[in-house]
Design a protein around this motif. Structure first.
Motif, PDB file in Angstrom:
ATOM      1  N   ALA A  37       0.812  -1.219   0.000  1.00 22.40           N
ATOM      2  CA  ALA A  37       0.000   0.000   0.000  1.00 22.40           C
ATOM      3  C   ALA A  37       0.841   1.262   0.000  1.00 22.40           C
ATOM      4  O   ALA A  37       1.895   1.330   0.626  1.00 22.40           O
ATOM      5  N   VAL A  38       0.322   2.250  -0.703  1.00 20.42           N
ATOM      6  CA  VAL A  38       0.835   3.608  -0.616  1.00 20.42           C
ATOM      7  C   VAL A  38      -0.175   4.390   0.201  1.00 20.42           C
ATOM      8  O   VAL A  38      -1.366   4.401  -0.107  1.00 20.42           O
ATOM      9  N   LEU A  39       0.325   4.992   1.268  1.00 18.75           N
ATOM     10  CA  LEU A  39      -0.511   5.758   2.191  1.00 18.75           C
ATOM     11  C   LEU A  39      -0.444   7.218   1.778  1.00 18.75           C
ATOM     12  O   LEU A  39       0.597   7.851   1.887  1.00 18.75           O
ATOM     13  N   LEU A  40      -1.533   7.760   1.282  1.00 18.14           N
ATOM     14  CA  LEU A  40      -1.585   9.143   0.855  1.00 18.14           C
ATOM     15  C   LEU A  40      -2.301   9.948   1.934  1.00 18.14           C
ATOM     16  O   LEU A  40      -3.433   9.642   2.289  1.00 18.14           O
ATOM     17  N   ASP A  41      -1.613  10.957   2.448  1.00 14.86           N
ATOM     18  CA  ASP A  41      -2.217  11.832   3.456  1.00 14.86           C
ATOM     19  C   ASP A  41      -1.397  13.106   3.535  1.00 14.86           C
ATOM     20  O   ASP A  41      -0.308  13.203   2.951  1.00 14.86           O
ATOM     21  N   LEU A  42      -1.898  14.055   4.278  1.00 14.64           N
ATOM     22  CA  LEU A  42      -1.191  15.320   4.457  1.00 14.64           C
ATOM     23  C   LEU A  42       0.127  15.099   5.191  1.00 14.64           C
ATOM     24  O   LEU A  42       0.248  14.153   5.984  1.00 14.64           O
ATOM     25  N   ALA A  51       3.489   4.065   7.877  1.00 14.63           N
ATOM     26  CA  ALA A  51       4.211   3.365   6.810  1.00 14.63           C
ATOM     27  C   ALA A  51       5.501   2.753   7.345  1.00 14.63           C
ATOM     28  O   ALA A  51       5.851   1.623   6.994  1.00 14.63           O
ATOM     29  N   ARG A  52       6.202   3.491   8.203  1.00 16.04           N
ATOM     30  CA  ARG A  52       7.438   2.942   8.810  1.00 16.04           C
ATOM     31  C   ARG A  52       7.110   1.721   9.667  1.00 16.04           C
ATOM     32  O   ARG A  52       7.812   0.713   9.617  1.00 16.04           O
ATOM     33  N   GLU A  53       6.035   1.812  10.441  1.00 16.63           N
ATOM     34  CA  GLU A  53       5.644   0.695  11.317  1.00 16.63           C
ATOM     35  C   GLU A  53       5.267  -0.544  10.515  1.00 16.63           C
ATOM     36  O   GLU A  53       5.561  -1.664  10.930  1.00 16.63           O
ATOM     37  N   LEU A  54       4.621  -0.352   9.383  1.00 11.26           N
ATOM     38  CA  LEU A  54       4.148  -1.488   8.589  1.00 11.26           C
ATOM     39  C   LEU A  54       5.229  -2.082   7.698  1.00 11.26           C
ATOM     40  O   LEU A  54       5.064  -3.178   7.177  1.00 11.26           O
ATOM     41  N   GLY A  55       6.320  -1.349   7.492  1.00 10.82           N
ATOM     42  CA  GLY A  55       7.480  -1.918   6.815  1.00 10.82           C
ATOM     43  C   GLY A  55       7.510  -1.782   5.307  1.00 10.82           C
ATOM     44  O   GLY A  55       6.890  -0.902   4.723  1.00 10.82           O
ATOM     45  N   GLU A  56       8.247  -2.695   4.678  1.00  6.01           N
ATOM     46  CA  GLU A  56       8.553  -2.629   3.250  1.00  6.01           C
ATOM     47  C   GLU A  56       7.344  -2.721   2.345  1.00  6.01           C
ATOM     48  O   GLU A  56       7.414  -2.349   1.175  1.00  6.01           O
ATOM     49  N   SER A  57       6.245  -3.221   2.849  1.00  5.85           N
ATOM     50  CA  SER A  57       5.059  -3.348   2.003  1.00  5.85           C
ATOM     51  C   SER A  57       4.297  -2.035   1.892  1.00  5.85           C
ATOM     52  O   SER A  57       3.249  -1.987   1.253  1.00  5.85           O
ATOM     53  N   CYS A  58       4.837  -0.968   2.495  1.00  3.89           N
ATOM     54  CA  CYS A  58       4.164   0.331   2.477  1.00  3.89           C
ATOM     55  C   CYS A  58       5.103   1.456   2.103  1.00  3.89           C
ATOM     56  O   CYS A  58       6.310   1.376   2.300  1.00  3.89           O
ATOM     57  N   ALA A  59       4.510   2.510   1.595  1.00  2.00           N
ATOM     58  CA  ALA A  59       5.222   3.763   1.332  1.00  2.00           C
ATOM     59  C   ALA A  59       4.272   4.901   1.676  1.00  2.00           C
ATOM     60  O   ALA A  59       3.050   4.753   1.541  1.00  2.00           O
ATOM     61  N   PHE A  60       4.832   6.012   2.108  1.00  2.00           N
ATOM     62  CA  PHE A  60       4.019   7.190   2.427  1.00  2.00           C
ATOM     63  C   PHE A  60       4.193   8.239   1.350  1.00  2.00           C
ATOM     64  O   PHE A  60       5.316   8.524   0.914  1.00  2.00           O
ATOM     65  N   ALA A  61       3.089   8.816   0.903  1.00  2.00           N
ATOM     66  CA  ALA A  61       3.104   9.911  -0.059  1.00  2.00           C
ATOM     67  C   ALA A  61       2.400  11.101   0.576  1.00  2.00           C
ATOM     68  O   ALA A  61       1.185  11.069   0.787  1.00  2.00           O
ATOM     69  N   ALA A  62       3.165  12.118   0.921  1.00  2.00           N
ATOM     70  CA  ALA A  62       2.587  13.336   1.489  1.00  2.00           C
ATOM     71  C   ALA A  62       1.888  14.085   0.363  1.00  2.00           C
ATOM     72  O   ALA A  62       2.531  14.505  -0.604  1.00  2.00           O
TER      73      ALA A  62
END
Length: 175
Positions: A37-42, A51-62
């Motif tokens: 998942a890509v987590l899109l949020d402000l 995203a850091r807690e969930l690990g490699e399967s995630c990325a954060f997009a500000a």
């Protein structure tokens, strides 16, 4: 392996409003069941930490869902990190709990506040849909001809309202 729309393991999702509430719970459930998942949020949201807690399967997009450039950058990150996009879940939304007219204070609801809610909740959702559909169009169709799935959420406030105790009169229909 089955359709990407019917099988979560390996699926790539973009979740808006992912830093808290329903968005956060959605991301956690998707990752728990094998999706990426890509987590899109402000930028000020809890998305980066999650995203850091969930690990490699995630990325954060500000990103702000109302910005074509920022949503485009989030989709570029999705493509670069995971190679595709199978699912979008729109959870980003805001609300303002004020009366249309407050007789005790002789104050009307600010039009700019209402316009901001519409811009985020409606225009922002459409912005994510239109740009995500372009990336999903590059997916090979599954056995049923599907290339991806878009899920839009809405608050129960649409049906229950959001009258708060300090607003005075609990009946929105009474001015």
């Amino acid at each position: 392996p089955g359709s990407p729309c019917r099988s979560l393991p390996g699926m790539v999702a973009l979740v808006t409003g992912a830093g808290s509430g329903l968005g956060r719970a959605t991301v956690e459930r998707l990752v728990e069941r094998g999706a990426r998942a890509v987590l899109l949020d402000l930028p000020r949201s809890g998305g980066a930490q999650l995203a850091r807690e969930l690990g490699e399967s995630c990325a954060f997009a500000a990103a702000d869902v109302t910005s074509p450039e920022e949503v485009g950058a989030a989709l570029a990150l999705t493509r670069e990190k995971f190679g595709r996009l199978d699912l979008v879940v729109n959870c980003a939304g805001i609300g303002i709990a004020v009366k249309t007219y407050n007789g005790k204070k002789d104050k009307v609801h600010e039009l700019e506040d209402f316009q901001r809610v519409i811009n985020v909740n409606l225009v922002g959702t459409f912005n994510v849909i239109r740009l995500s559909a372009q990336l999903m169009s590059r997916n090979a169709p599954d056995a049923d001809g599907h290339r991806g799935l878009l899920v839009n959420t809405a608050s129960v406030a649409a049906f229950e309202g959001q009258v708060r105790e300090h607003c005075g009169n609990k009946d929105w229909g009474t001015l």
